[in-house]
Design an enzyme around this catalytic site. Sequence first.
Site, PDB file in Angstrom:
ATOM      1  N   ASN A 207      40.750  61.162  69.781  1.00 45.84           N
ATOM      2  CA  ASN A 207      41.314  62.171  68.886  1.00 45.84           C
ATOM      3  C   ASN A 207      42.718  62.534  69.368  1.00 45.84           C
ATOM      4  O   ASN A 207      43.185  62.013  70.372  1.00 45.84           O
ATOM      5  CB  ASN A 207      40.391  63.399  68.794  1.00 45.84           C
ATOM      6  CG  ASN A 207      40.187  64.039  70.142  1.00 45.84           C
ATOM      7  OD1 ASN A 207      41.125  64.496  70.775  1.00 45.84           O
ATOM      8  ND2 ASN A 207      38.942  64.044  70.615  1.00 45.84           N
ATOM      9  N   ASP A 275      32.474  64.128  69.200  1.00 43.75           N
ATOM     10  CA  ASP A 275      31.112  64.537  68.844  1.00 43.75           C
ATOM     11  C   ASP A 275      30.144  63.361  68.835  1.00 43.75           C
ATOM     12  O   ASP A 275      28.960  63.531  69.030  1.00 43.75           O
ATOM     13  CB  ASP A 275      31.106  65.205  67.460  1.00 43.75           C
ATOM     14  CG  ASP A 275      31.775  66.570  67.512  1.00 43.75           C
ATOM     15  OD1 ASP A 275      31.620  67.240  68.548  1.00 43.75           O
ATOM     16  OD2 ASP A 275      32.456  66.942  66.540  1.00 43.75           O
ATOM     17  N   ILE A 305      28.629  69.729  75.795  1.00 45.61           N
ATOM     18  CA  ILE A 305      28.813  70.184  77.183  1.00 45.61           C
ATOM     19  C   ILE A 305      28.865  71.706  77.251  1.00 45.61           C
ATOM     20  O   ILE A 305      28.205  72.329  78.092  1.00 45.61           O
ATOM     21  CB  ILE A 305      30.103  69.556  77.775  1.00 45.61           C
ATOM     22  CG1 ILE A 305      29.974  68.027  77.743  1.00 45.61           C
ATOM     23  CG2 ILE A 305      30.365  70.050  79.198  1.00 45.61           C
ATOM     24  CD1 ILE A 305      31.249  67.273  77.945  1.00 45.61           C
ATOM     25  N   LYS A 340      26.775  78.097  70.410  1.00 48.61           N
ATOM     26  CA  LYS A 340      26.962  77.496  71.735  1.00 48.61           C
ATOM     27  C   LYS A 340      26.465  78.403  72.852  1.00 48.61           C
ATOM     28  O   LYS A 340      26.266  77.941  73.974  1.00 48.61           O
ATOM     29  CB  LYS A 340      28.441  77.185  71.970  1.00 48.61           C
ATOM     30  CG  LYS A 340      29.088  76.388  70.848  1.00 48.61           C
ATOM     31  CD  LYS A 340      29.357  74.984  71.266  1.00 48.61           C
ATOM     32  CE  LYS A 340      30.092  74.219  70.195  1.00 48.61           C
ATOM     33  NZ  LYS A 340      30.318  72.834  70.550  1.00 48.61           N
TER      34      LYS A 340
HETATM   35  N1  CTP Z   1      32.442  70.848  73.114  1.00 45.36           N
HETATM   36  C1  CTP Z   1      31.752  70.314  74.175  1.00 45.36           C
HETATM   37  N2  CTP Z   1      31.011  69.188  74.014  1.00 45.36           N
HETATM   38  C2  CTP Z   1      30.954  68.579  72.812  1.00 45.36           C
HETATM   39  C3  CTP Z   1      31.654  69.104  71.718  1.00 45.36           C
HETATM   40  C4  CTP Z   1      32.402  70.241  71.903  1.00 45.36           C
HETATM   41  O1  CTP Z   1      31.829  70.870  75.284  1.00 45.36           O
HETATM   42  N3  CTP Z   1      30.234  67.486  72.675  1.00 45.36           N
HETATM   43  C5  CTP Z   1      33.163  72.094  73.316  1.00 45.36           C
HETATM   44  C6  CTP Z   1      34.667  71.976  73.224  1.00 45.36           C
HETATM   45  O2  CTP Z   1      35.245  71.745  74.500  1.00 45.36           O
HETATM   46  C7  CTP Z   1      35.067  73.350  72.688  1.00 45.36           C
HETATM   47  C8  CTP Z   1      33.883  73.731  71.828  1.00 45.36           C
HETATM   48  O3  CTP Z   1      32.787  72.956  72.274  1.00 45.36           O
HETATM   49  O4  CTP Z   1      35.154  74.304  73.704  1.00 45.36           O
HETATM   50  C9  CTP Z   1      34.036  73.534  70.370  1.00 45.36           C
HETATM   51  O5  CTP Z   1      34.503  72.238  70.099  1.00 45.36           O
HETATM   52  P1  CTP Z   1      34.774  71.816  68.588  1.00 45.36           P
HETATM   53  O6  CTP Z   1      35.194  70.395  68.562  1.00 45.36           O
HETATM   54  O7  CTP Z   1      35.647  72.837  67.921  1.00 45.36           O
HETATM   55  O8  CTP Z   1      33.342  72.056  67.966  1.00 45.36           O
HETATM   56  P2  CTP Z   1      32.101  71.131  67.761  1.00 45.36           P
HETATM   57  O9  CTP Z   1      30.985  71.650  68.569  1.00 45.36           O
HETATM   58  O10 CTP Z   1      32.477  69.720  67.970  1.00 45.36           O
HETATM   59  O11 CTP Z   1      31.759  71.442  66.252  1.00 45.36           O
HETATM   60  P3  CTP Z   1      32.409  70.847  64.900  1.00 45.36           P
HETATM   61  O12 CTP Z   1      33.023  69.530  65.262  1.00 45.36           O
HETATM   62  O13 CTP Z   1      31.252  70.756  64.011  1.00 45.36           O
HETATM   63  O14 CTP Z   1      33.433  71.855  64.455  1.00 45.36           O
END
Ligand code: CTP
Length: 396
Positions: A207, A275, A305, A340
């Site tokens: 990304n 994701d 995480i 979360k």
């Molecule tokens: N995060 C994480 N592990 C993942 C996905 C996200 O630790 N597999 C953490 C990111 O570091 C951030 C938070 O979760 O602090 C939100 O990440 P974001 O990408 O905005 O959200 P997602 O959980 O991926 O949700 P979505 O993509 O549906 O918006």
Amino acid sequence: MNDKHILLIISGGIAAVKLPGLIRKLSAQGARVTPVLTQSGAQFVTPLSIAALARSKVYTELFDLTEEAQMGHIELSRAADLILVAPATAQVMAKMAQGMADDLASTLLLATDTPVMIAPSMNVRMWQHPATQRNLKRLQDDGVQLIGPNDGEMACGEYGPGRMAEADEILAQVAGFFRSGPLAGRHVLVTSGPTHEPIDPVRYIANRSSGAQGAALATALRDLGALVSFVTGPARVPPPSGVEVHPVQTAQEMLAVVERLLPVDAAICAAAVADWRVEGAHAQKIKKNPSGDFPILEFAENPDILALVSAHDLRPQLVVGFAAETENVIGNAAQKLLRKGCDWIVANDVTPQTGIMGGAHNKVTLIDADGTEIWDEMPKTDVARRLALRIADDLT
Ligand code: CTP
């Protein structure tokens, strides 16, 4: 570390070969290093090379009358701001735990009232032996600070804990020791950057995250005195100096490192973790199909995480997440806070027009159980400083 004086005791382990690199890094940060080489340490590194790198006399013998005339061993043991034992072998740890003084190194360690840090290095069985663990406990009860050891492949071919921490990890802990500020003595974990999820050996899914916000946060936390463990995917912005850097590629690797680093006082998850990963990434490069068929990729969900750290048995006192949103920023971020289980969410709008993802500025909204705080747009470094101060306030 400007002008801080470190007495560096080098004992006899294969990890002593990492010492020239460590001395170079300590000196580059302004520390003054006085080396003490044990007899077995001198089997791995030469006094001449150590003296040249440290630009200092290397002390080896206890009963060297010239040395006693210049600087007695009692004085030598107390002149430093910190004594660092690296590598610390099982033998040195045992002698320290028993209070033995049968050579220069052990005598200095017994005579000193200066803080001591040890970076153990030994075979996995020796490290796990109840005697070593007993000695370690005794040393920690005596106030000795531990650096590492890490899990890894050993020179002897076995695998497990016992490998000396890397020079950068030692440097970060030593730097943390000398730091002052509201976060001195606190350990903060920061995840940062994108992750790369392999499709095959040459292609991956990624990304646009540059890692700028995470690096700025790690810098700001370091400047407030924290020991920062910086777990970073392949980011464009380099990691700051003086933090413990753990480079990873994938979400699964990031989770493994994060779990290994717990417990910490606070975890800040600023990484843009992918994701999904490709289920069964190909071992060989996928070739174009002459019939014109496209490859079909199947995805599996990556571990979350932030959610796992928030629900962990070793949950940090403070867990902070980021929310990268392209619509309904505050509403989505508020839901993320609940989903979360973290304490704060820092929400930002990453639609391309904002230029936030990969850019130098950020406009964030901080959401916690008490409500929502909208911050003005500012450089990512200012967002980081403000957030770090808030973290310090929360932890102290
Ligand atoms: N995060 C994480 N592990 C993942 C996905 C996200 O630790 N597999 C953490 C990111 O570091 C951030 C938070 O979760 O602090 C939100 O990440 P974001 O990408 O905005 O959200 P997602 O959980 O991926 O949700 P979505 O993509 O549906 O918006």
